[in-house]
Design an enzyme around this catalytic site. Structure first.
Site, PDB file in Angstrom:
ATOM      1  N   ASN A   1       0.872  -1.168   0.000  1.00 33.41           N
ATOM      2  CA  ASN A   1       0.000   0.000   0.000  1.00 33.41           C
ATOM      3  C   ASN A   1       0.910   1.220   0.000  1.00 33.41           C
ATOM      4  O   ASN A   1       1.457   1.600   1.037  1.00 33.41           O
ATOM      5  CB  ASN A   1      -0.875  -0.049   1.267  1.00 33.41           C
ATOM      6  CG  ASN A   1      -1.862   1.096   1.336  1.00 33.41           C
ATOM      7  OD1 ASN A   1      -1.816   2.018   0.514  1.00 33.41           O
ATOM      8  ND2 ASN A   1      -2.742   1.057   2.327  1.00 33.41           N
TER       9      ASN A   1
ATOM     10  N   ARG B   1      -2.552  -2.107  -3.491  1.00 30.53           N
ATOM     11  CA  ARG B   1      -3.767  -1.317  -3.297  1.00 30.53           C
ATOM     12  C   ARG B   1      -3.680  -0.117  -4.234  1.00 30.53           C
ATOM     13  O   ARG B   1      -2.699   0.631  -4.210  1.00 30.53           O
ATOM     14  CB  ARG B   1      -3.837  -0.826  -1.854  1.00 30.53           C
ATOM     15  CG  ARG B   1      -5.015   0.082  -1.653  1.00 30.53           C
ATOM     16  CD  ARG B   1      -5.069   0.628  -0.251  1.00 30.53           C
ATOM     17  NE  ARG B   1      -6.244   1.435  -0.096  1.00 30.53           N
ATOM     18  CZ  ARG B   1      -6.286   2.582   0.577  1.00 30.53           C
ATOM     19  NH1 ARG B   1      -5.215   3.028   1.194  1.00 30.53           N
ATOM     20  NH2 ARG B   1      -7.399   3.263   0.674  1.00 30.53           N
TER      21      ARG B   1
ATOM     22  N   HIS C   1     -12.873   2.787   0.001  1.00 28.22           N
ATOM     23  CA  HIS C   1     -12.885   1.726   1.033  1.00 28.22           C
ATOM     24  C   HIS C   1     -13.551   0.458   0.516  1.00 28.22           C
ATOM     25  O   HIS C   1     -14.032  -0.357   1.299  1.00 28.22           O
ATOM     26  CB  HIS C   1     -13.667   2.147   2.314  1.00 28.22           C
ATOM     27  CG  HIS C   1     -13.051   3.240   3.103  1.00 28.22           C
ATOM     28  ND1 HIS C   1     -13.802   4.189   3.754  1.00 28.22           N
ATOM     29  CD2 HIS C   1     -11.771   3.519   3.395  1.00 28.22           C
ATOM     30  CE1 HIS C   1     -12.999   5.020   4.397  1.00 28.22           C
ATOM     31  NE2 HIS C   1     -11.753   4.639   4.193  1.00 28.22           N
TER      32      HIS C   1
ATOM     33  N   ARG D   1     -12.206  15.157   7.794  1.00 32.97           N
ATOM     34  CA  ARG D   1     -12.990  15.595   6.628  1.00 32.97           C
ATOM     35  C   ARG D   1     -14.412  15.943   7.037  1.00 32.97           C
ATOM     36  O   ARG D   1     -14.992  15.272   7.891  1.00 32.97           O
ATOM     37  CB  ARG D   1     -13.046  14.498   5.559  1.00 32.97           C
ATOM     38  CG  ARG D   1     -11.711  14.136   4.965  1.00 32.97           C
ATOM     39  CD  ARG D   1     -11.893  13.230   3.749  1.00 32.97           C
ATOM     40  NE  ARG D   1     -10.645  12.634   3.333  1.00 32.97           N
ATOM     41  CZ  ARG D   1     -10.373  11.334   3.422  1.00 32.97           C
ATOM     42  NH1 ARG D   1     -11.275  10.483   3.871  1.00 32.97           N
ATOM     43  NH2 ARG D   1      -9.203  10.867   3.040  1.00 32.97           N
TER      44      ARG D   1
ATOM     45  N   GLU E   1      -8.227  -5.365   5.220  1.00 28.97           N
ATOM     46  CA  GLU E   1      -8.052  -5.003   3.809  1.00 28.97           C
ATOM     47  C   GLU E   1      -6.870  -5.742   3.183  1.00 28.97           C
ATOM     48  O   GLU E   1      -6.914  -6.123   2.023  1.00 28.97           O
ATOM     49  CB  GLU E   1      -7.882  -3.484   3.680  1.00 28.97           C
ATOM     50  CG  GLU E   1      -9.198  -2.773   3.951  1.00 28.97           C
ATOM     51  CD  GLU E   1      -9.071  -1.272   4.136  1.00 28.97           C
ATOM     52  OE1 GLU E   1      -8.700  -0.857   5.258  1.00 28.97           O
ATOM     53  OE2 GLU E   1      -9.325  -0.530   3.191  1.00 28.97           O
TER      54      GLU E   1
END
Ligand code: AMP
Length: 407
Positions: free
Chosen positions: A13, A97, A186, A247, A390
């Site tokens: 990643n 990823r 996601h 956010r 993940e």
């Protein structure tokens, strides 16, 4: 295709200044090693490597690591010290990823020059993420050009959304000219957690409708009907939807014009404000839910208001996705906040009895790493905590694809 006799998959990643990695053995799904290189390009880069296979101590190293190439070579050296070198015939593939696959990539994809070119073409819709992902891929390919490398896209699971959910209600020609639509993110987590939730219920994913609430520092919700995503809360970028650590999530877009015209702010300043200085941190100065709960326990009103706003938005999405799905079998909480913050789960579901959702206080207080129900037997909808993974999902998808291609 060479290299498919092994059972190990390295998952990478790659961020702009970091690389996270895990080496998994798909024979048994076990983790052999994991680690992180941070602050690439600085004098004080840091590598932390945990050799899980040997049960050895984690090793940390600080010093200059100039670029991703140097970072990956340092990772390869650490793995080799544990007898897990990247030159091992046991290594079947590298799974990367990749954040944005646009409308092109609906599935994990073996990387070749054409795939690299398409990921590059998508940079305008993912300017922060795709360039870093590409650097990681190019570096890994240079290191093991003979090995299959697979891109697993954060957006892929959401490409099944119907147009009614994926399109913004703006001029169609303008939207299409700039590839503006709701992509969602996601996706690897939403796919994994929705499947694991079905397993927890003893059902096939095709039989259940699940609302997945991925609540980490970034946060998103999805509505999954029979294993297929029909709506998700993030949009063109990860800024839309739930209140997150830093956010804003949903907002009247006119706030942006107001900040430009009245506040005199530049595009970049507003981008930073909404992505980095909003959400929980903007509301109360903290983005860690543990700290927010501690402050609430001490009577801190700003922390309480931030929590209330976070929960209000979450509830709205649960209600909305109940409406989208019609019949809901389960609501699954996952990621850092979802897996650990019992007060968030309790508050999010409180008052939703009419929608068939109940939480049992004792079950909700149980901590653990396994998927578990937190709803009482009489809850029409199962409420569950389902830890996400993940890396395992990327490794599983990568391995399945290279096996398929080699047969
Ligand atoms: P993630 O992005 O999934 O790694 O989630 C990170 C976030 O999870 C942190 O910013 C915290 O807000 C939250 N978190 C992690 N551990 C806990 C905990 N024990 N209790 C409450 N929140 C937690």
């Amino acid at each position: 295709m060479s290299g498919t006799r092994g059972t190990r998959v390295l998952v990478l990643n790659s961020g702009s200044s970091s690389v996270k990695y895990q080496l998994l053995d798909m024979g048994d799904g076990g983790r052999l090693a994991l680690g992180l290189v941070e602050r690439i390009g600085e004098q004080s880069s840091r590598l932390k490597h945990t050799p899980l296979a040997t049960g050895g101590e984690a090793r940390e190293w600080t010093g200059p690591i100039a670029d991703h190439d140097a970072a990956l070579k340092a990772v390869a050296e650490e793995l080799a010290r544990d007898g897990l070198g990247l030159d091992s015939p046991e290594l079947a593939a590298i799974g990367h990823r990749v954040v944005h696959g646009g409308q092109t990539f609906t599935e994990p994809t073996v990387i070749d020059e054409a795939v690299l070119a398409e990921i590059e073409r998508l940079i305008p819709v993912a300017p922060l993420h795709n360039p870093a992902n590409l650097t990681g891929i190019r570096t890994a390919r240079a290191l093991r050009p003979d090995l299959p490398q697979v891109a697993v896209f954060d957006t892929a699971f959401h490409t099944t959304m119907p147009e009614s959910a994926a399109r913004y209600a703006i001029d169609v020609e303008t939207a299409d000219a700039h590839r503006i639509r709701r992509y969602g993110f996601h996706g690897t987590s939403h796919a994994y957690v929705s499947r694991e939730t079905a397993k927890l219920l003893g059902k096939d994913p095709s039989e259940v409708n699940v609302i997945v609430l991925h609540l980490g520092n970034g946060a998103s919700a999805s509505a999954v009907r029979g294993g297929t995503c029909v709506d998700t809360s993030m949009g063109l970028t990860p800024l839309e939807g739930l209140v997150m650590g830093t956010r804003s999530g949903d907002m009247d877009p006119a706030v942006i014009f107001h900040l430009m015209r009245v506040g005199g702010m530049s595009t970049d300043e507003i981008d930073t404000l909404l992505n980095k200085k909003s959400g929980l941190i903007g509301l109360c100065g903290d983005n860690d839910m543990r700290e927010i709960r501690r402050r609430i326990d001490e009577g801190d009103e700003r922390a309480q208001l931030a929590f209330d706003i976070y929960i209000h938005r979450l509830k709205k999405y649960i209600g909305a996705y109940c409406a989208v799905l019609g019949r809901v079998d389960a609501v699954a909480f996952t990621a850092g906040v979802g897996e650990n913050a019992a007060p968030v789960r309790e508050a999010a579901v409180a008052g939703l009895e009419q929608l068939g959702l109940l939480v049992d206080a004792e079950l909700n207080a149980v901590r653990g790493d396994e998927p578990r129900l937190i709803s009482p037997a009489n809850s029409r909808v199962a409420v569950a905590v389902v830890p996400t993974d993940e890396e395992l999902e990327i490794a599983t998808q990568t391995y399945a694809l290279v096996r398929e291609e080699s047969n």
